[in-house]
Design an enzyme around this catalytic site. Structure first.
Site, PDB file in Angstrom:
ATOM      1  N   ASN A   7      14.554  31.675   3.259  1.00 33.02           N
ATOM      2  CA  ASN A   7      13.818  33.202   2.513  1.00 33.02           C
ATOM      3  C   ASN A   7      12.588  33.259   3.099  1.00 33.02           C
ATOM      4  OD1 ASN A   7      12.524  34.515   0.173  1.00 33.02           O
ATOM      5  ND2 ASN A   7      14.604  34.342  -1.389  1.00 33.02           N
ATOM      6  N   ASP A   9      10.953  36.377   1.380  1.00 35.60           N
ATOM      7  CA  ASP A   9      10.263  37.035   0.264  1.00 35.60           C
ATOM      8  C   ASP A   9       8.726  37.015   0.831  1.00 35.60           C
ATOM      9  OD1 ASP A   9      12.667  37.891  -0.314  1.00 35.60           O
ATOM     10  OD2 ASP A   9      12.824  37.387  -1.904  1.00 35.60           O
ATOM     11  N   HIS A  10       8.003  35.741   0.746  1.00 38.52           N
ATOM     12  CA  HIS A  10       6.496  35.610   0.264  1.00 38.52           C
ATOM     13  C   HIS A  10       5.987  36.037   1.018  1.00 38.52           C
ATOM     14  CE1 HIS A  10       7.357  32.927  -2.846  1.00 38.52           C
ATOM     15  NE2 HIS A  10       7.008  31.746  -2.667  1.00 38.52           N
ATOM     16  N   ARG A  18      -1.891  43.428  -0.027  1.00 44.77           N
ATOM     17  CA  ARG A  18      -3.766  44.514   0.717  1.00 44.77           C
ATOM     18  C   ARG A  18      -2.862  46.233   1.523  1.00 44.77           C
ATOM     19  NH1 ARG A  18      -7.577  41.934   2.744  1.00 44.77           N
ATOM     20  NH2 ARG A  18      -8.279  41.084   0.810  1.00 44.77           N
ATOM     21  N   ARG A  45      13.910  43.458  -5.012  1.00 49.03           N
ATOM     22  CA  ARG A  45      13.575  44.071  -6.236  1.00 49.03           C
ATOM     23  C   ARG A  45      13.780  45.475  -6.696  1.00 49.03           C
ATOM     24  NH1 ARG A  45      12.156  38.132  -8.135  1.00 49.03           N
ATOM     25  NH2 ARG A  45      12.019  39.810 -10.356  1.00 49.03           N
ATOM     26  N   ARG A  49       8.064  44.589  -5.303  1.00 54.51           N
ATOM     27  CA  ARG A  49       7.005  44.014  -5.501  1.00 54.51           C
ATOM     28  C   ARG A  49       6.764  43.644  -4.086  1.00 54.51           C
ATOM     29  NH1 ARG A  49       8.159  39.149  -9.015  1.00 54.51           N
ATOM     30  NH2 ARG A  49       8.955  40.591 -10.773  1.00 54.51           N
ATOM     31  N   THR A 100       9.679  34.574 -10.580  1.00 49.47           N
ATOM     32  CA  THR A 100      11.243  34.309  -9.991  1.00 49.47           C
ATOM     33  C   THR A 100      12.027  34.325 -10.173  1.00 49.47           C
ATOM     34  OG1 THR A 100      11.720  32.435  -7.511  1.00 49.47           O
ATOM     35  CG2 THR A 100      10.798  31.294  -9.939  1.00 49.47           C
ATOM     36  N   HIS A 190      17.256  27.192  -4.587  1.00 48.01           N
ATOM     37  CA  HIS A 190      15.768  27.259  -5.631  1.00 48.01           C
ATOM     38  C   HIS A 190      15.300  26.055  -5.910  1.00 48.01           C
ATOM     39  CE1 HIS A 190      13.675  29.407  -8.599  1.00 48.01           C
ATOM     40  NE2 HIS A 190      13.941  30.735  -8.137  1.00 48.01           N
ATOM     41  N   GLY A 212      13.045  29.126   0.196  1.00 51.51           N
ATOM     42  CA  GLY A 212      11.972  30.161   0.203  1.00 51.51           C
ATOM     43  C   GLY A 212      10.401  29.265   0.386  1.00 51.51           C
ATOM     44  N   HIS A 213      10.274  29.010  -1.374  1.00 50.95           N
ATOM     45  CA  HIS A 213       9.081  28.559  -1.427  1.00 50.95           C
ATOM     46  C   HIS A 213       8.337  27.184  -0.211  1.00 50.95           C
ATOM     47  CE1 HIS A 213       5.030  29.146  -3.855  1.00 50.95           C
ATOM     48  NE2 HIS A 213       5.233  27.462  -3.576  1.00 50.95           N
TER      49      HIS A 213
HETATM   50  N1  PXP Z   1      18.644  31.484  -3.848  1.00 47.50           N
HETATM   51  C1  PXP Z   1      18.018  33.142  -4.643  1.00 47.50           C
HETATM   52  C2  PXP Z   1      19.366  33.269  -4.978  1.00 47.50           C
HETATM   53  C3  PXP Z   1      16.690  32.803  -4.865  1.00 47.50           C
HETATM   54  O1  PXP Z   1      16.654  33.994  -5.807  1.00 47.50           O
HETATM   55  C4  PXP Z   1      15.567  32.296  -3.689  1.00 47.50           C
HETATM   56  C5  PXP Z   1      14.731  32.953  -5.098  1.00 47.50           C
HETATM   57  O2  PXP Z   1      14.077  33.951  -4.833  1.00 47.50           O
HETATM   58  C6  PXP Z   1      15.937  31.282  -3.715  1.00 47.50           C
HETATM   59  C7  PXP Z   1      16.896  31.028  -3.350  1.00 47.50           C
HETATM   60  C8  PXP Z   1      14.730  30.672  -3.151  1.00 47.50           C
HETATM   61  O3  PXP Z   1      14.360  29.710  -3.937  1.00 47.50           O
HETATM   62  P1  PXP Z   1      12.826  29.140  -3.828  1.00 47.50           P
HETATM   63  O4  PXP Z   1      12.037  30.457  -2.782  1.00 47.50           O
HETATM   64  O5  PXP Z   1      12.760  28.876  -5.034  1.00 47.50           O
HETATM   65  O6  PXP Z   1      12.754  28.214  -1.991  1.00 47.50           O
END
Ligand code: PXP
Length: 239
Positions: A7, A9-10, A18, A45, A49, A100, A190, A212-213
């Site tokens: 993921n 997104d970050h 910015r 989203r 964002r 989140t 997650h 992701g994170h």
């Molecule tokens: N799966 C889903 C459905 C999510 O919404 C997210 C967070 O956007 C993730 C996985 C990834 O979570 P994390 O960023 O905590 O790894």
């Protein structure tokens, strides 16, 4: 082999801090794939964002593995998904004020709406996955909705420690057995990290994890390609 969805997104969150053009999520996707990612996940989203519509369109043209679009059932986001046709859509709950995704989708109360979405997107060649808590009622409703896959929310497991973490893991394992019985494909995600991932890999039938994170955090220090490779190695080691 359990697939790793990264993921990104970050990366877009840093760019939007910015409102500029860097860092570019498309470049991140390429590097993640070079590091061994089996798929790229982004969440479009309602408030845009982080990931923007344009990112999703560019990623569709760039990603060579599998593009997984996380989204809630907002009309304008549904139209972007219909235009872009990602390989997979993961339906998630969404609240404007959340940091989140908190908790899984309430499929039980939204079954008709979700079933209509599945009916529209399946013929477009889009696999539909539902992000759910490891609760039997949600799993049964997911199967009844016609969705092909469930992604189990591993947040409660990730936030717990000691005995409580064992109990959360047991819930995930039981829910995965039920999902398989109901004919669903099993994914998880997650809060997963390099440290807590291993026990989760014991979930029966687990095909895919979305992370992701933890990966993006490590990438700040070692680079994205290496951060992805290290997570991928953990998945391969535990086969
Ligand atoms: N799966 C889903 C459905 C999510 O919404 C997210 C967070 O956007 C993730 C996985 C990834 O979570 P994390 O960023 O905590 O790894």
């Amino acid at each position: 082999m359990i697939r790793l969805g990264v993921n990104i997104d970050h990366v877009a969150t840093v760019r939007q801090a910015r409102r500029t053009t860097e860092p570019d999520p498309v470049r991140a996707a390429v590097l993640a794939e070079l590091g061994g990612a089996d798929g790229i996940t982004v969440h479009l989203r309602e408030d845009r964002r982080h990931i923007q519509d344009r990112d999703v369109r560019l990623l569709r043209q760039t990603v060579t593995t599998s593009l997984n679009l996380e989204m809630a059932l907002w009309d304008d986001v549904i139209e972007v998904a219909a235009e872009v046709r990602p390989d997979q859509v993961t339906l998630v709950p969404e609240k404007r004020e959340e940091v989140t995704t908190e908790g899984g989708l309430d499929v039980v109360s939204k079954e008709a709406e979700i079933a209509a979405f599945v009916k529209r997107f399946r013929p477009l060649g889009v696999r539909v996955s539902l992000f759910v808590d490891p609760e039997p009622d949600q799993v049964k409703a997911a199967a009844a909705s016609g969705a092909e896959c469930v992604e189990f929310h591993t947040g409660a497991y990730s936030n717990a420690s000691g005995e409580a973490a064992h109990a959360e893991l047991d819930k995930l394992i039981e829910a995965a057995f039920l999902a398989l019985d109901e004919g669903l494909r099993v994914f998880a995600g997650h809060g997963l990290t390099y440290v807590n991932i291993e026990p989760v890999l014991a979930m029966p039938g687990l095909e895919e994890v979305n992370i992701g994170h933890s990966i993006i955090s490590r990438a700040v220090f070692v680079g994205l390609e290496r951060a992805v490779r290290e997570m991928k190695d953990l998945l391969l080691l535990n086969e």
